[in-house]
Motif scaffolding. Sequence first.
Motif, PDB file in Angstrom:
ATOM      1  N   ILE A   1      31.754-130.615 -22.261  1.00  0.00           N
ATOM      2  CA  ILE A   1      31.931-131.532 -21.128  1.00  0.00           C
ATOM      3  C   ILE A   1      32.801-130.862 -20.065  1.00  0.00           C
ATOM      4  N   ASP A   2      33.869-130.210 -20.511  1.00  0.00           N
ATOM      5  CA  ASP A   2      34.735-129.478 -19.573  1.00  0.00           C
ATOM      6  C   ASP A   2      33.971-128.347 -18.880  1.00  0.00           C
ATOM      7  N   SER A   3      33.077-127.690 -19.613  1.00  0.00           N
ATOM      8  CA  SER A   3      32.338-126.573 -19.016  1.00  0.00           C
ATOM      9  C   SER A   3      31.400-127.053 -17.919  1.00  0.00           C
ATOM     10  N   VAL A   4      30.819-128.240 -18.083  1.00  0.00           N
ATOM     11  CA  VAL A   4      29.947-128.792 -17.038  1.00  0.00           C
ATOM     12  C   VAL A   4      30.769-129.067 -15.775  1.00  0.00           C
ATOM     13  N   ALA A   5      31.945-129.655 -15.958  1.00  0.00           N
ATOM     14  CA  ALA A   5      32.811-129.933 -14.803  1.00  0.00           C
ATOM     15  C   ALA A   5      33.236-128.639 -14.121  1.00  0.00           C
ATOM     16  N   SER A   6      33.554-127.632 -14.904  1.00  0.00           N
ATOM     17  CA  SER A   6      33.952-126.341 -14.330  1.00  0.00           C
ATOM     18  C   SER A   6      32.787-125.677 -13.605  1.00  0.00           C
ATOM     19  N   LEU A   7      31.584-125.826 -14.154  1.00  0.00           N
ATOM     20  CA  LEU A   7      30.406-125.276 -13.485  1.00  0.00           C
ATOM     21  C   LEU A   7      30.205-125.949 -12.131  1.00  0.00           C
ATOM     22  N   ASP A   8      30.363-127.263 -12.101  1.00  0.00           N
ATOM     23  CA  ASP A   8      30.234-127.996 -10.839  1.00  0.00           C
ATOM     24  C   ASP A   8      31.237-127.512  -9.797  1.00  0.00           C
ATOM     25  N   ASN A   9      32.420-127.078 -10.272  1.00  0.00           N
ATOM     26  CA  ASN A   9      33.468-126.568  -9.370  1.00  0.00           C
ATOM     27  C   ASN A   9      33.365-125.061  -9.129  1.00  0.00           C
ATOM     28  N   LYS A  10      32.334-124.442  -9.697  1.00  0.00           N
ATOM     29  CA  LYS A  10      32.123-122.994  -9.576  1.00  0.00           C
ATOM     30  C   LYS A  10      33.286-122.179 -10.130  1.00  0.00           C
ATOM     31  N   SER A  11      33.946-122.751 -11.119  1.00  0.00           N
ATOM     32  CA  SER A  11      35.040-122.067 -11.801  1.00  0.00           C
ATOM     33  C   SER A  11      34.472-121.407 -13.060  1.00  0.00           C
ATOM     34  N   TYR A  12      33.794-120.282 -12.838  1.00  0.00           N
ATOM     35  CA  TYR A  12      33.025-119.658 -13.900  1.00  0.00           C
ATOM     36  C   TYR A  12      33.889-119.147 -15.052  1.00  0.00           C
ATOM     37  N   SER A  13      35.100-118.700 -14.756  1.00  0.00           N
ATOM     38  CA  SER A  13      35.969-118.245 -15.853  1.00  0.00           C
ATOM     39  C   SER A  13      36.340-119.429 -16.748  1.00  0.00           C
ATOM     40  N   ASP A  14      36.531-120.609 -16.156  1.00  0.00           N
ATOM     41  CA  ASP A  14      36.823-121.797 -16.964  1.00  0.00           C
ATOM     42  C   ASP A  14      35.594-122.237 -17.767  1.00  0.00           C
ATOM     43  N   VAL A  15      34.421-122.076 -17.182  1.00  0.00           N
ATOM     44  CA  VAL A  15      33.186-122.370 -17.924  1.00  0.00           C
ATOM     45  C   VAL A  15      33.127-121.471 -19.149  1.00  0.00           C
ATOM     46  N   ASN A  16      33.366-120.188 -18.956  1.00  0.00           N
ATOM     47  CA  ASN A  16      33.299-119.238 -20.066  1.00  0.00           C
ATOM     48  C   ASN A  16      34.340-119.526 -21.132  1.00  0.00           C
ATOM     49  N   LYS A  17      35.538-119.903 -20.708  1.00  0.00           N
ATOM     50  CA  LYS A  17      36.583-120.251 -21.686  1.00  0.00           C
ATOM     51  C   LYS A  17      36.161-121.458 -22.511  1.00  0.00           C
ATOM     52  N   ALA A  18      35.614-122.465 -21.854  1.00  0.00           N
ATOM     53  CA  ALA A  18      35.198-123.675 -22.561  1.00  0.00           C
ATOM     54  C   ALA A  18      34.021-123.390 -23.498  1.00  0.00           C
ATOM     55  N   LEU A  19      33.054-122.606 -23.041  1.00  0.00           N
ATOM     56  CA  LEU A  19      31.920-122.255 -23.899  1.00  0.00           C
ATOM     57  C   LEU A  19      32.375-121.430 -25.104  1.00  0.00           C
ATOM     58  N   SER A  20      33.272-120.498 -24.870  1.00  0.00           N
ATOM     59  CA  SER A  20      33.798-119.683 -25.980  1.00  0.00           C
ATOM     60  C   SER A  20      34.559-120.547 -26.976  1.00  0.00           C
ATOM     61  N   ALA A  21      35.329-121.507 -26.470  1.00  0.00           N
ATOM     62  CA  ALA A  21      36.069-122.407 -27.354  1.00  0.00           C
ATOM     63  C   ALA A  21      35.110-123.273 -28.170  1.00  0.00           C
ATOM     64  N   ALA A  22      34.029-123.737 -27.552  1.00  0.00           N
ATOM     65  CA  ALA A  22      33.029-124.530 -28.282  1.00  0.00           C
ATOM     66  C   ALA A  22      32.401-123.693 -29.389  1.00  0.00           C
ATOM     67  N   MET A  23      32.113-122.433 -29.093  1.00  0.00           N
ATOM     68  CA  MET A  23      31.543-121.548 -30.099  1.00  0.00           C
ATOM     69  C   MET A  23      32.545-121.329 -31.229  1.00  0.00           C
ATOM     70  N   ASP A  24      33.808-121.142 -30.886  1.00  0.00           N
ATOM     71  CA  ASP A  24      34.852-120.967 -31.899  1.00  0.00           C
ATOM     72  C   ASP A  24      34.963-122.202 -32.789  1.00  0.00           C
ATOM     73  N   ASP A  25      34.829-123.390 -32.201  1.00  0.00           N
ATOM     74  CA  ASP A  25      34.881-124.628 -32.985  1.00  0.00           C
ATOM     75  C   ASP A  25      33.776-124.648 -34.035  1.00  0.00           C
ATOM     76  N   ALA A  26      32.580-124.250 -33.647  1.00  0.00           N
ATOM     77  CA  ALA A  26      31.458-124.223 -34.589  1.00  0.00           C
ATOM     78  C   ALA A  26      31.681-123.179 -35.683  1.00  0.00           C
ATOM     79  N   LEU A  27      32.206-122.034 -35.308  1.00  0.00           N
ATOM     80  CA  LEU A  27      32.468-120.990 -36.301  1.00  0.00           C
ATOM     81  C   LEU A  27      33.569-121.412 -37.267  1.00  0.00           C
ATOM     82  N   LEU A  28      34.527-122.175 -36.762  1.00  0.00           N
ATOM     83  CA  LEU A  28      35.580-122.719 -37.617  1.00  0.00           C
ATOM     84  C   LEU A  28      34.980-123.656 -38.667  1.00  0.00           C
TER      85      LEU A  28
END
Length: 182
Positions: A114-141
């Motif tokens: 959800i945070d990554s969608v908001a960051s994408l809307d704001n063109k904050s691509y580094s925040d999108v990547n951080k949120a996507l990476s965190a989501a991936m880490d959650d699944a791996l956990l």
Amino acid sequence: MASVSSFFFLLPLVLSLNLHLNPSEARAVNLIARTCNHSVFRNLCISTLRSDPNSAKTNLTGLASISIRQTMASAVNISSQITNLLNTTMDDPNIQQCLSDCSQSYIDAIDQLIDSVASLDNKSYSDVNKALSAAMDDALLCQEGFSVDATNPSLLRDSTNKFTQLCSNALSITNLLAGSAT
């Protein structure tokens, strides 16, 4: 000789497929193919983006949004799967604990998406990547919780693998966006 006859057999087929696409569909197919060429999981990327009817009339930002939303849908489905597994009677307390931990991990992953969608809307691509990476880490956990006890194979392994591949694809698209924004 056989390769020459195969070529002449396939040539009309390929040409006829291209003639059936209108120019905007052809551009969309081309954009999706070019975009997914940067992904490790190219076939999944293509099928994910093509499955959304909006992909035929969007740009790279739209493809990133589609990819993230499809990834979020996957996380929601896995979360529902976990809830269903928790509601069935399972005698093994270790599996129950793993599922409970996974439930929280996927709730966190959905929040990150959800945070990554908001960051994408704001063109904050580094925040999108951080949120996507965190989501991936959650699944791996979640997956790690099952691997602690070798007698308990993950009930979610296939779903988690697909989810992390979707995250990877969304990251590759966002990286393309970040590169085109500079």
